[in-house]
Design a protein around this motif. Structure first.
Motif, PDB file in Angstrom:
ATOM      1  N   ASP A 107       0.823  -1.214   0.000  1.00  0.00           N
ATOM      2  CA  ASP A 107       0.000   0.000   0.000  1.00  0.00           C
ATOM      3  C   ASP A 107       0.858   1.265   0.000  1.00  0.00           C
ATOM      4  OD1 ASP A 107      -2.730   0.458  -0.365  1.00  0.00           O
ATOM      5  OD2 ASP A 107      -2.955   1.249   1.658  1.00  0.00           O
ATOM      6  N   SER A 108       1.837   1.277  -0.885  1.00  0.00           N
ATOM      7  CA  SER A 108       2.742   2.424  -1.006  1.00  0.00           C
ATOM      8  C   SER A 108       2.197   3.382  -2.058  1.00  0.00           C
ATOM      9  CB  SER A 108       4.151   1.952  -1.377  1.00  0.00           C
ATOM     10  OG  SER A 108       4.681   1.124  -0.365  1.00  0.00           O
ATOM     11  N   PHE A 109       1.277   4.238  -1.613  1.00  0.00           N
ATOM     12  CA  PHE A 109       0.668   5.189  -2.533  1.00  0.00           C
ATOM     13  C   PHE A 109       1.611   6.358  -2.776  1.00  0.00           C
ATOM     14  CE2 PHE A 109      -0.816   5.891   1.792  1.00  0.00           C
ATOM     15  CZ  PHE A 109      -0.464   7.228   2.012  1.00  0.00           C
ATOM     16  N   MET A 110       1.432   7.001  -3.916  1.00  0.00           N
ATOM     17  CA  MET A 110       2.309   8.104  -4.299  1.00  0.00           C
ATOM     18  C   MET A 110       1.891   9.389  -3.613  1.00  0.00           C
ATOM     19  SD  MET A 110       4.346   6.537  -6.291  1.00  0.00           S
ATOM     20  CE  MET A 110       4.459   5.092  -7.352  1.00  0.00           C
ATOM     21  N   PHE A 111       2.874  10.174  -3.189  1.00  0.00           N
ATOM     22  CA  PHE A 111       2.614  11.533  -2.731  1.00  0.00           C
ATOM     23  C   PHE A 111       3.853  12.371  -3.036  1.00  0.00           C
ATOM     24  CE2 PHE A 111       4.785   9.749   0.907  1.00  0.00           C
ATOM     25  CZ  PHE A 111       5.526  10.802   1.435  1.00  0.00           C
ATOM     26  N   VAL A 112       3.615  13.631  -3.347  1.00  0.00           N
ATOM     27  CA  VAL A 112       4.719  14.512  -3.743  1.00  0.00           C
ATOM     28  C   VAL A 112       4.720  15.801  -2.939  1.00  0.00           C
ATOM     29  CG1 VAL A 112       4.809  13.597  -6.087  1.00  0.00           C
ATOM     30  CG2 VAL A 112       3.318  15.542  -5.592  1.00  0.00           C
ATOM     31  N   SER A 113       3.881  15.876  -1.910  1.00  0.00           N
ATOM     32  CA  SER A 113       3.742  17.109  -1.144  1.00  0.00           C
ATOM     33  C   SER A 113       3.565  16.759   0.323  1.00  0.00           C
ATOM     34  CB  SER A 113       2.530  17.909  -1.648  1.00  0.00           C
ATOM     35  OG  SER A 113       2.227  18.971  -0.761  1.00  0.00           O
ATOM     36  N   LEU A 203      11.682  11.083  -8.037  1.00  0.00           N
ATOM     37  CA  LEU A 203      11.790   9.682  -8.447  1.00  0.00           C
ATOM     38  C   LEU A 203      10.964   9.383  -9.689  1.00  0.00           C
ATOM     39  CD1 LEU A 203      11.593   7.536  -5.172  1.00  0.00           C
ATOM     40  CD2 LEU A 203      13.596   7.959  -6.598  1.00  0.00           C
ATOM     41  N   ASP A 204       9.785   9.990  -9.778  1.00  0.00           N
ATOM     42  CA  ASP A 204       8.856   9.626 -10.845  1.00  0.00           C
ATOM     43  C   ASP A 204       8.876  10.601 -12.017  1.00  0.00           C
ATOM     44  OD1 ASP A 204       7.798   7.214  -9.704  1.00  0.00           O
ATOM     45  OD2 ASP A 204       6.915   8.495  -8.172  1.00  0.00           O
ATOM     46  N   ARG A 205       9.748  11.599 -11.969  1.00  0.00           N
ATOM     47  CA  ARG A 205       9.913  12.447 -13.162  1.00  0.00           C
ATOM     48  C   ARG A 205      10.688  11.691 -14.233  1.00  0.00           C
ATOM     49  NH1 ARG A 205      10.657  16.691  -9.105  1.00  0.00           N
ATOM     50  NH2 ARG A 205       8.820  18.044  -9.142  1.00  0.00           N
ATOM     51  N   THR A 206      11.716  11.003 -13.816  1.00  0.00           N
ATOM     52  CA  THR A 206      12.480  10.138 -14.726  1.00  0.00           C
ATOM     53  C   THR A 206      12.801   8.848 -13.978  1.00  0.00           C
ATOM     54  OG1 THR A 206      14.521  11.260 -14.010  1.00  0.00           O
ATOM     55  CG2 THR A 206      13.493  12.020 -16.060  1.00  0.00           C
ATOM     56  N   PRO A 207      11.809   7.964 -13.825  1.00  0.00           N
ATOM     57  CA  PRO A 207      12.017   6.760 -13.017  1.00  0.00           C
ATOM     58  C   PRO A 207      13.086   5.840 -13.601  1.00  0.00           C
ATOM     59  CG  PRO A 207       9.952   6.632 -14.236  1.00  0.00           C
ATOM     60  CD  PRO A 207      10.463   8.030 -14.411  1.00  0.00           C
ATOM     61  N   VAL A 208      13.915   5.331 -12.720  1.00  0.00           N
ATOM     62  CA  VAL A 208      14.954   4.374 -13.113  1.00  0.00           C
ATOM     63  C   VAL A 208      14.408   2.968 -12.878  1.00  0.00           C
ATOM     64  CG1 VAL A 208      17.292   3.556 -12.672  1.00  0.00           C
ATOM     65  CG2 VAL A 208      16.764   6.002 -12.481  1.00  0.00           C
ATOM     66  N   ALA A 227       0.273   2.504 -12.541  1.00  0.00           N
ATOM     67  CA  ALA A 227       1.097   2.833 -13.715  1.00  0.00           C
ATOM     68  C   ALA A 227       2.469   3.351 -13.286  1.00  0.00           C
ATOM     69  CB  ALA A 227       0.387   3.862 -14.590  1.00  0.00           C
ATOM     70  N   ALA A 228       2.490   4.179 -12.247  1.00  0.00           N
ATOM     71  CA  ALA A 228       3.766   4.719 -11.770  1.00  0.00           C
ATOM     72  C   ALA A 228       4.669   3.603 -11.240  1.00  0.00           C
ATOM     73  CB  ALA A 228       3.513   5.758 -10.680  1.00  0.00           C
ATOM     74  N   TRP A 229       4.068   2.635 -10.548  1.00  0.00           N
ATOM     75  CA  TRP A 229       4.876   1.526 -10.044  1.00  0.00           C
ATOM     76  C   TRP A 229       5.393   0.655 -11.180  1.00  0.00           C
ATOM     77  CZ3 TRP A 229       7.538   0.650  -5.958  1.00  0.00           C
ATOM     78  CH2 TRP A 229       7.200   1.275  -4.758  1.00  0.00           C
ATOM     79  N   ARG A 230       4.627   0.520 -12.247  1.00  0.00           N
ATOM     80  CA  ARG A 230       5.098  -0.282 -13.384  1.00  0.00           C
ATOM     81  C   ARG A 230       6.272   0.399 -14.091  1.00  0.00           C
ATOM     82  NH1 ARG A 230      -0.693  -1.511 -14.037  1.00  0.00           N
ATOM     83  NH2 ARG A 230      -0.953  -3.738 -13.541  1.00  0.00           N
ATOM     84  N   LEU A 231       6.311   1.739 -14.059  1.00  0.00           N
ATOM     85  CA  LEU A 231       7.457   2.435 -14.627  1.00  0.00           C
ATOM     86  C   LEU A 231       8.695   2.216 -13.765  1.00  0.00           C
ATOM     87  CD1 LEU A 231       5.865   5.816 -15.777  1.00  0.00           C
ATOM     88  CD2 LEU A 231       6.687   3.949 -17.229  1.00  0.00           C
ATOM     89  N   ARG A 232       8.490   2.158 -12.455  1.00  0.00           N
ATOM     90  CA  ARG A 232       9.624   1.924 -11.560  1.00  0.00           C
ATOM     91  C   ARG A 232      10.129   0.486 -11.659  1.00  0.00           C
ATOM     92  NH1 ARG A 232       8.030   4.377  -5.640  1.00  0.00           N
ATOM     93  NH2 ARG A 232       7.944   6.609  -6.152  1.00  0.00           N
ATOM     94  N   CYS A 233       9.194  -0.445 -11.660  1.00  0.00           N
ATOM     95  CA  CYS A 233       9.535  -1.877 -11.626  1.00  0.00           C
ATOM     96  C   CYS A 233       8.803  -2.567 -12.775  1.00  0.00           C
ATOM     97  CB  CYS A 233       9.130  -2.496 -10.294  1.00  0.00           C
ATOM     98  SG  CYS A 233       9.877  -1.707  -8.853  1.00  0.00           S
ATOM     99  N   PRO A 234       9.428  -2.688 -13.936  1.00  0.00           N
ATOM    100  CA  PRO A 234       8.731  -3.209 -15.126  1.00  0.00           C
ATOM    101  C   PRO A 234       8.130  -4.601 -14.934  1.00  0.00           C
ATOM    102  CG  PRO A 234      10.815  -2.180 -15.732  1.00  0.00           C
ATOM    103  CD  PRO A 234      10.798  -2.245 -14.241  1.00  0.00           C
TER     104      PRO A 234
END
Length: 275
Positions: A107-113, A203-208, A227-234
């Motif tokens: 349950d690691s939801f994204m937050f940027v603020s 981290l999610d501007r240019t995910p590695v 979708a963001a997690w799939r960019l981080r971990c294909p």
């Protein structure tokens, strides 16, 4: 039934509040003697006295892990913000030549603020009423105190680091900071979030890509972050689990969490188990 034990521990990174739930949820029954090592986050003094950055925090957490797993593969489980830390630490350790044999975010939801998340009042009311309904009055009292201090800390706003730096350098501290673990916990959590929120946004501007066996167990509320997690971990496997963020380890939900974790991580857990 033969006793089994893992040749390397599972590393657990908690949510922002620190601490750890019943870690047996990550073991496959009573005969599983897998060690689970909990990584500790610094308290608020460390942030303000050392002006700790997010990059330095990740390196310090990585050093804790290396001390617990000096050689061999590394397996990590991260709850809430701990899932983001595990991802960042995984990148850091792979760059240092270490093998990441498995990674699970819960349950690691994204937050940027550092601003309150959407519908936080509704969720807080639901959590409070749930504690009352279950007659967990001691926890409800702590819940109210934590919300009171969280509101006060937010009122201090951007002046919080300066305020805490002055306190840390003083010869005395108000008794509420030395005697109330709820206040200590809220201050430490707030400094953790303040320090890492900009780093999480980057981290999610240019995910590695972290191309390791990866799992995300998340509630329905966090499905928008898939979708963001799939960019981080294909190669990530995503499973939905019942409950809400605050009650995943309560009796009505912990069984489903355990079953999902055991099923989704079987390959990388069994691959590092010895009889």
């Amino acid at each position: 039934m033969s006793m089994t034990a893992s040749s390397s521990p599972i590393i657990f990174l908690s949510g922002a509040g620190g601490g750890a739930p019943d870690l047996n949820v990550f073991r496959d029954g009573a005969d599983d003697n897998t060690r689970i090592e909990v990584i500790r986050y610094p308290d608020w003094r460390h942030y303000v006295v050392n002006q700790l950055s997010a990059d330095t925090l990740i390196k310090e957490l990585a050093e804790q892990i290396l001390a617990k797993v000096p050689q061999g593969p590394i397996r990590m489980v991260g709850l809430s913000i701990g899932g983001h830390f595990a991802y960042g630490i995984g990148l850091h350790l792979r760059a240092r030549g270490r093998e990441i044999a498995g990674f699970c975010a819960i349950d690691s939801f994204m937050f940027v603020s550092i601003a309150p998340s959407a519908q936080w009042k509704k969720r807080a009311l639901e959590q409070g009423f749930e504690l009352l309904r279950k007659r967990r009055f001691g926890e409800f009292a702590d819940f109210l105190r934590s919300k009171f201090w969280r509101a006060w800390i937010r009122l201090v706003g951007d002046r919080l680091p300066l305020f805490l730096r002055a306190l840390a350098s003083a010869r005395w501290l108000p008794s509420v900071l030395t005697s109330d673990p709820v206040v200590e916990g809220e201050l430490s959590m707030r400094m953790l979030v303040r320090t890492t929120a900009p780093w999480l946004a980057d981290l999610d501007r240019t995910p590695v890509p972290l191309e390791v066996p990866a799992v995300l167990l998340r509630t329905a509320l966090a499905q928008g972050d898939d979708a963001a997690w799939r960019l981080r971990c294909p190669n990530i496997r995503i499973l939905e689990i019942p409950g809400h963020h605050h009650n995943l380890f309560d009796p009505e939900n912990v069984g489903a969490l355990h079953e999902a974790f055991i099923a989704a991580t079987e390959e990388w857990r069994a691959g590092h188990r010895v009889d």
